[in-house]
Design a protein around this motif. Structure first.
Motif, PDB file in Angstrom:
ATOM      1  N   ALA A 167     -28.583  22.963 -37.499  1.00  0.00           N
ATOM      2  CA  ALA A 167     -27.224  23.410 -37.189  1.00  0.00           C
ATOM      3  C   ALA A 167     -26.502  23.870 -38.447  1.00  0.00           C
ATOM      4  CB  ALA A 167     -26.444  22.285 -36.513  1.00  0.00           C
ATOM      5  N   LEU A 168     -26.722  23.177 -39.556  1.00  0.00           N
ATOM      6  CA  LEU A 168     -26.090  23.583 -40.815  1.00  0.00           C
ATOM      7  C   LEU A 168     -26.638  24.932 -41.272  1.00  0.00           C
ATOM      8  CD1 LEU A 168     -24.185  22.944 -43.147  1.00  0.00           C
ATOM      9  CD2 LEU A 168     -26.080  21.736 -44.269  1.00  0.00           C
ATOM     10  N   ALA A 169     -27.941  25.136 -41.177  1.00  0.00           N
ATOM     11  CA  ALA A 169     -28.537  26.418 -41.560  1.00  0.00           C
ATOM     12  C   ALA A 169     -27.986  27.544 -40.693  1.00  0.00           C
ATOM     13  CB  ALA A 169     -30.058  26.339 -41.439  1.00  0.00           C
ATOM     14  N   VAL A 219     -18.701  29.520 -44.811  1.00  0.00           N
ATOM     15  CA  VAL A 219     -19.302  28.209 -45.050  1.00  0.00           C
ATOM     16  C   VAL A 219     -20.070  28.200 -46.369  1.00  0.00           C
ATOM     17  CG1 VAL A 219     -20.928  26.486 -44.146  1.00  0.00           C
ATOM     18  CG2 VAL A 219     -19.416  27.720 -42.584  1.00  0.00           C
ATOM     19  N   ARG A 220     -20.599  29.356 -46.766  1.00  0.00           N
ATOM     20  CA  ARG A 220     -21.393  29.429 -47.992  1.00  0.00           C
ATOM     21  C   ARG A 220     -20.553  29.141 -49.236  1.00  0.00           C
ATOM     22  NH1 ARG A 220     -23.701  35.301 -46.334  1.00  0.00           N
ATOM     23  NH2 ARG A 220     -24.414  34.725 -44.230  1.00  0.00           N
ATOM     24  N   SER A 221     -19.255  29.320 -49.135  1.00  0.00           N
ATOM     25  CA  SER A 221     -18.385  29.072 -50.286  1.00  0.00           C
ATOM     26  C   SER A 221     -17.724  27.693 -50.224  1.00  0.00           C
ATOM     27  CB  SER A 221     -17.308  30.156 -50.368  1.00  0.00           C
ATOM     28  OG  SER A 221     -16.496  30.154 -49.204  1.00  0.00           O
ATOM     29  N   TYR A 222     -18.158  26.837 -49.294  1.00  0.00           N
ATOM     30  CA  TYR A 222     -17.601  25.489 -49.191  1.00  0.00           C
ATOM     31  C   TYR A 222     -17.890  24.703 -50.463  1.00  0.00           C
ATOM     32  CZ  TYR A 222     -16.397  25.448 -44.179  1.00  0.00           C
ATOM     33  OH  TYR A 222     -15.820  25.660 -42.959  1.00  0.00           O
ATOM     34  N   SER A 223     -16.954  23.837 -50.808  1.00  0.00           N
ATOM     35  CA  SER A 223     -17.181  22.884 -51.897  1.00  0.00           C
ATOM     36  C   SER A 223     -18.154  21.806 -51.421  1.00  0.00           C
ATOM     37  CB  SER A 223     -15.863  22.240 -52.313  1.00  0.00           C
ATOM     38  OG  SER A 223     -15.362  21.431 -51.263  1.00  0.00           O
ATOM     39  N   ALA A 224     -18.626  21.006 -52.363  1.00  0.00           N
ATOM     40  CA  ALA A 224     -19.532  19.906 -52.001  1.00  0.00           C
ATOM     41  C   ALA A 224     -18.870  18.948 -51.012  1.00  0.00           C
ATOM     42  CB  ALA A 224     -19.967  19.160 -53.258  1.00  0.00           C
ATOM     43  N   THR A 225     -17.571  18.721 -51.208  1.00  0.00           N
ATOM     44  CA  THR A 225     -16.844  17.826 -50.294  1.00  0.00           C
ATOM     45  C   THR A 225     -16.771  18.416 -48.901  1.00  0.00           C
ATOM     46  OG1 THR A 225     -15.517  16.931 -52.112  1.00  0.00           O
ATOM     47  CG2 THR A 225     -14.648  16.666 -49.879  1.00  0.00           C
ATOM     48  N   ASP A 273     -20.139  18.158 -47.243  1.00  0.00           N
ATOM     49  CA  ASP A 273     -20.385  16.780 -46.803  1.00  0.00           C
ATOM     50  C   ASP A 273     -19.650  16.497 -45.497  1.00  0.00           C
ATOM     51  OD1 ASP A 273     -22.028  16.197 -48.913  1.00  0.00           O
ATOM     52  OD2 ASP A 273     -20.504  15.177 -50.110  1.00  0.00           O
ATOM     53  N   SER A 274     -18.406  16.962 -45.393  1.00  0.00           N
ATOM     54  CA  SER A 274     -17.633  16.755 -44.171  1.00  0.00           C
ATOM     55  C   SER A 274     -18.270  17.482 -42.991  1.00  0.00           C
ATOM     56  CB  SER A 274     -16.195  17.255 -44.360  1.00  0.00           C
ATOM     57  OG  SER A 274     -15.519  16.481 -45.326  1.00  0.00           O
ATOM     58  N   THR A 275     -18.785  18.698 -43.251  1.00  0.00           N
ATOM     59  CA  THR A 275     -19.429  19.462 -42.194  1.00  0.00           C
ATOM     60  C   THR A 275     -20.682  18.754 -41.699  1.00  0.00           C
ATOM     61  OG1 THR A 275     -18.611  21.535 -43.130  1.00  0.00           O
ATOM     62  CG2 THR A 275     -20.465  21.685 -41.603  1.00  0.00           C
ATOM     63  N   VAL A 276     -21.506  18.268 -42.630  1.00  0.00           N
ATOM     64  CA  VAL A 276     -22.713  17.535 -42.252  1.00  0.00           C
ATOM     65  C   VAL A 276     -22.343  16.272 -41.473  1.00  0.00           C
ATOM     66  CG1 VAL A 276     -24.675  16.220 -43.148  1.00  0.00           C
ATOM     67  CG2 VAL A 276     -24.113  18.448 -44.122  1.00  0.00           C
TER      68      VAL A 276
END
Length: 345
Positions: free
Chosen positions: A246-248, A257-263, A266-269
């Motif tokens: 789903a993330l891919a 989504v490709r420009s999301y920060s690490a935080t 993590d929230s998306t996952v």
């Protein structure tokens, strides 16, 4: 606290108590609660008519994104201190047997069961409160060491129901009757009945049920024959694969989504994991309404945080394709998607 507030009781003190929580004023909150006790308000009413509804409002403010996680945690800590101060002020002495109160393994919402524990203590039971996220093996070991009249288990999130069932069965093998409560079992206790366990909607009802051992043990058997088809177990085994897929898919179809920060990633996952876990719980109890209610709640939370409701549709569609050979999961996903406010756009 003013005389008018004292006369009005917990209802009149509610706004002032919330102000104390908002201001992180621990001493003010404790003084207000003790003032009610000194004015003749029973301790049980202070706990159930002041602390409990205030904590519910704290949760609503977090859900509406009006309060941060830090503010919610600070308010919860203050209410825990208030509960301790109220019970210490009354100093009840046990006259009954031991009741063990605990949260399910993986369940961290400890204040509601703490309120149940203190109501039981106020009613004369010798209470052991084990707190948040108690592993089943540790709980059973404790029950073997101490002779308990009953166990009260709390669950706030329906996605923990499979773990709850294992914990309930572990207690029963120790021949200790169990009562459960919390929103995780449904507002009407429907999923407690599916698991074959006594359910109480609130602390007073739990206290009444624990006092009636016959009623506590007289529950119909669990209705989980559908688990024989292995759909739930197969779904759980595929959890990691489903989340990764789903993330891919999101990364490919939603460039932002490709420009999301690490935080943010993590929230998306985490959100994708919650979708899978709530879906698995719906399959476990064979009730798609569990997943539908979660889908509606998830959209409300995400929208309050600036995430468009349409963002939920893509993972639902992805999981629907990936789980097309899982009939109960596919049905729950379809109904959950249909319940989304953007489903027909």
């Amino acid at each position: 606290m003013t005389a008018a507030t004292t006369a009005a009781g917990p209802a009149g003190a509610f706004a002032g108590y919330l102000d104390c929580l908002a201001d992180a004023d621990e001493h003010g909150a404790i003084d207000l609660a003790i003032g009610l006790l000194d004015a003749g308000v029973p301790a049980e009413r202070v706990l159930l008519d002041l602390v409990a509804p205030a904590q519910a409002e704290v949760g609503e403010r977090w859900a509406r994104n009006e309060w941060s996680v830090a503010q919610e945690h600070a308010a919860t800590h203050i209410s825990e201190q208030v509960v301790a101060a109220v019970v210490a002020h009354v100093d009840p002495r046990p006259t009954g047997g031991r009741v063990v109160v605990a949260c399910m393994d993986g369940e961290w919402h400890a204040l509601p069961p703490r309120l149940v524990a203190e109501v039981l203590r106020l009613r004369g039971w010798q209470v052991t409160f084990l707190g948040a996220s108690v592993p089943a093996a540790h709980l059973v070991s404790y029950l073997h060491r101490y002779d308990a009249h009953a166990v009260a288990l709390a669950c706030a999130l329906p996605m923990r129901l499979p773990y709850a069932h294992r914990m309930i069965e572990a207690c029963r093998r120790s021949d200790v009757p169990v009562v459960v409560g919390g929103r995780g079992f449904g507002t009407d206790g429907r999923w407690a009945r599916r698991l074959g366990v006594a359910w109480a909607p609130d602390a007073p009802a739990a206290a009444d049920l624990i006092s009636d051992e016959g009623a506590l043990r007289a529950v119909p058997p669990a209705r989980l024959a559908h688990l024989a088809d292995d759909e739930y177990a197969s779904l759980v085994r595929r959890r990691g694969e489903l989340i990764d897929g789903a993330l891919a898919d999101l990364l490919e179809r939603v460039p932002a989504v490709r420009s999301y920060s690490a935080t943010q990633l993590d929230s998306t996952v985490s959100d994708l994991g919650h979708i899978v876990d709530f879906l698995a719980a719906a399959v476990y109890v064979d009730d798609p309404s569990l997943f539908t209610q979660f889908a509606e709640w998830l959209v409300e939370i995400l929208v309050s945080r600036g995430v468009p409701a349409e963002a939920v549709v893509l993972p639902f569609d992805h999981f629907g394709v990936a789980l097309r050979d899982f009939p109960r999961a596919a049905r729950a996903l379809a109904l959950g998607r249909a319940a989304l406010p953007v489903a027909n756009r």
